[in-house]
Design a protein around this motif. Structure first.
Motif, mmCIF file in Angstrom:
data_model
loop_
_atom_site.group_PDB
_atom_site.id
_atom_site.type_symbol
_atom_site.label_atom_id
_atom_site.label_comp_id
_atom_site.label_asym_id
_atom_site.label_seq_id
_atom_site.Cartn_x
_atom_site.Cartn_y
_atom_site.Cartn_z
ATOM 1 N N MET A 157 59.541 30.228 36.359
ATOM 2 C CA MET A 157 60.380 31.254 36.963
ATOM 3 C C MET A 157 61.800 31.212 36.410
ATOM 4 N N THR A 166 57.366 37.699 41.690
ATOM 5 C CA THR A 166 58.212 36.895 42.585
ATOM 6 C C THR A 166 57.442 36.416 43.815
ATOM 7 N N THR A 196 54.976 33.642 42.752
ATOM 8 C CA THR A 196 55.711 32.419 42.412
ATOM 9 C C THR A 196 56.235 31.728 43.663
ATOM 10 N N CYS A 197 56.802 32.499 44.584
ATOM 11 C CA CYS A 197 57.308 31.903 45.829
ATOM 12 C C CYS A 197 56.186 31.296 46.658
#
Length: 227
Positions: free
Chosen positions: A43, A63, A66-67
């Motif tokens: 990231m 996003t 990834t989070c």
């Protein structure tokens, strides 16, 4: 089958669960630390070309995945970091036996932490080796779309085509493994119940035999005392 045998069987079963919990937490430790670190680096190192108009859906998906990937692995890593040292201490150092006559003072709160937190151990193991790896595979595909969206869309499509069968195989294996694991646990519980039933019947017969012998001794003693 006597009571000490039953207690010994409980100790063996408890130690087996303890060793299995330690192995799972160690696997969670290594897997989550590696994959969460890779996701964070991916990231941070992702270089978005300002001249390219990326679709909002792609960036939002990137996003979010990834989070979720980092959060799931960090949660599993936290559970492993908190519980694993206690399990290692229990295995390396045997707990002292209670003093004679003080066995009743041991309550459920004195049990090892893995007994009360078994659900969290299983949750961390599933989150790290199941959900976490699944999200990691999805992350690979999304990163390829972000990097090669405009320069080589064929590469991104190829990556997606390769990752999808892996995700399918992984999901099938996870489901089948979980079903096999549940079947094995059901068999073990059924076997434990049968052992307890046999022990109960044996103890009941032994007590009846003691009562019968005691009554016979009492009756013969009374007849012997008569003139």
């Amino acid at each position: 089958m006597s009571a000490p045998v039953g207690e010994r069987a409980k100790e063996i079963l408890s130690r087996r669960r303890l060793l299995l919990s330690r192995a799972k937490l160690k696997a969670v430790n290594h897997t989550s630390a590696l994959l969460s670190g890779f996701a964070m680096v991916a990231m941070v190192e992702a270089q978005l070309d300002p001249q390219i108009d990326y679709p909002d859906g792609l960036l939002v998906t990137y996003t979010v995945v990834t989070c979720l990937l980092v959060s799931v692995h960090l949660l599993a890593l936290m559970v492993s970091t908190c519980i694993l040292p206690h399990i290692e201490a229990i295995i390396n150092n045997e707990a002292p036996s209670p003093l004679p006559g003080n066995e009743d003072q041991l309550q459920d709160s004195d049990a090892p932490p893995f007994e009360h937190l078994h659900v969290y151990i299983e949750l961390a193991w599933v989150a790290s080796t199941g959900i976490g790896i699944f999200l990691f595979l999805v992350e690979i595909s999304i990163i390829c779309w972000v990097k090669f969206l405009r320069s080589s869309s064929t590469s991104a499509i190829t990556t997606t085509v390769l990752v999808i069968p892996v995700l399918i195989i992984f999901s099938i294996f996870a489901v089948r493994f979980y079903r096999q694991l549940m079947t094995q646990k059901f068999r073990e519980v059924t076997k434990d119940i049968q052992v307890l039933e046999q022990w109960r019947e044996t103890e009941f017969e032994r007590l009846n035999e003691i009562d019968t012998n005691g009554a016979g001794v009492t009756k013969s003693t009374v007849y012997a005392d008569q003139p």
